[in-house]
Design a protein around this motif. Structure first.
Motif, PDB file in Angstrom:
ATOM      1  N   GLY A   1     -11.782   6.825 -15.231  1.00  0.00           N
ATOM      2  CA  GLY A   1     -11.159   6.245 -14.057  1.00  0.00           C
ATOM      3  C   GLY A   1     -11.076   4.729 -14.130  1.00  0.00           C
ATOM      4  N   ILE A   2     -10.527   4.158 -13.068  1.00  0.00           N
ATOM      5  CA  ILE A   2     -10.241   2.728 -13.045  1.00  0.00           C
ATOM      6  C   ILE A   2     -11.516   1.886 -13.055  1.00  0.00           C
ATOM      7  N   GLY A   3     -12.594   2.392 -12.488  1.00  0.00           N
ATOM      8  CA  GLY A   3     -13.833   1.622 -12.432  1.00  0.00           C
ATOM      9  C   GLY A   3     -14.372   1.279 -13.809  1.00  0.00           C
ATOM     10  N   ARG A   4     -14.456   2.264 -14.673  1.00  0.00           N
ATOM     11  CA  ARG A   4     -14.974   2.043 -16.034  1.00  0.00           C
ATOM     12  C   ARG A   4     -14.008   1.173 -16.846  1.00  0.00           C
ATOM     13  N   ALA A   5     -12.715   1.394 -16.689  1.00  0.00           N
ATOM     14  CA  ALA A   5     -11.732   0.590 -17.420  1.00  0.00           C
ATOM     15  C   ALA A   5     -11.827  -0.877 -17.007  1.00  0.00           C
TER      16      ALA A   5
ATOM     17  N   ASN B   1     -18.039  -4.730  -1.442  1.00  0.00           N
ATOM     18  CA  ASN B   1     -18.552  -5.089  -2.764  1.00  0.00           C
ATOM     19  C   ASN B   1     -17.972  -4.218  -3.863  1.00  0.00           C
ATOM     20  N   GLY B   2     -17.641  -2.992  -3.563  1.00  0.00           N
ATOM     21  CA  GLY B   2     -17.117  -2.072  -4.573  1.00  0.00           C
ATOM     22  C   GLY B   2     -15.607  -2.068  -4.677  1.00  0.00           C
ATOM     23  N   ALA B   3     -14.956  -2.883  -3.899  1.00  0.00           N
ATOM     24  CA  ALA B   3     -13.498  -2.881  -3.890  1.00  0.00           C
ATOM     25  C   ALA B   3     -12.935  -3.497  -5.173  1.00  0.00           C
ATOM     26  N   VAL B   4     -11.788  -3.005  -5.570  1.00  0.00           N
ATOM     27  CA  VAL B   4     -11.089  -3.500  -6.760  1.00  0.00           C
ATOM     28  C   VAL B   4      -9.986  -4.433  -6.293  1.00  0.00           C
ATOM     29  N   ARG B   5      -9.939  -5.620  -6.875  1.00  0.00           N
ATOM     30  CA  ARG B   5      -8.905  -6.578  -6.493  1.00  0.00           C
ATOM     31  C   ARG B   5      -7.593  -6.256  -7.209  1.00  0.00           C
ATOM     32  N   GLU B   6      -6.504  -6.508  -6.525  1.00  0.00           N
ATOM     33  CA  GLU B   6      -5.181  -6.185  -7.053  1.00  0.00           C
ATOM     34  C   GLU B   6      -4.863  -7.000  -8.302  1.00  0.00           C
TER      35      GLU B   6
ATOM     36  N   THR C   1      -3.719  -5.729 -12.122  1.00  0.00           N
ATOM     37  CA  THR C   1      -2.499  -6.232 -12.746  1.00  0.00           C
ATOM     38  C   THR C   1      -2.792  -6.822 -14.120  1.00  0.00           C
ATOM     39  N   GLN C   2      -3.847  -7.621 -14.218  1.00  0.00           N
ATOM     40  CA  GLN C   2      -4.228  -8.210 -15.503  1.00  0.00           C
ATOM     41  C   GLN C   2      -4.614  -7.134 -16.504  1.00  0.00           C
ATOM     42  N   LEU C   3      -5.339  -6.123 -16.036  1.00  0.00           N
ATOM     43  CA  LEU C   3      -5.744  -5.027 -16.918  1.00  0.00           C
ATOM     44  C   LEU C   3      -4.510  -4.326 -17.484  1.00  0.00           C
TER      45      LEU C   3
END
Length: 82
Positions: free
Chosen positions: A56-60, A29-34, A38-40
């Motif tokens: 970090g990447i989570g907040r962004a 559930n906490g995983a970030v999709r690739e 890329t879109q970010l």
């Protein structure tokens, strides 16, 4: 004494498997999709860069998702008005 091992070992293995299933569910559930990353990186705004640097990447990604959701909602509202 050996009879206890017959009952205890499978029980311990089952409990360990149940515990690992819970851990795996939380990680999935906490995983970030690739594709989100890329879109970010392709369509980043200054506040998202700041969040990436500081938190970090989570907040962004959270800010990016909120912006994307808001953009879709605004477009949907415009279509409804027309």
């Amino acid at each position: 004494m050996a009879v206890w091992f017959v009952f205890v070992v499978p029980l311990v293995i089952m409990l360990f498997a149940l515990f690992m299933e819970r851990v795996e569910t939380r990680l999935r559930n906490g995983a970030v999709r690739e594709d989100e990353v890329t879109q970010l990186l392709e369509d980043v705004r200054p506040d998202e860069v700041r969040a990436l640097q500081v938190s970090g990447i989570g907040r962004a990604l959270e800010l990016f998702r909120l912006r994307r959701r808001g953009g879709r909602a605004a477009r949907t509202r415009q279509r409804v008005r027309m």
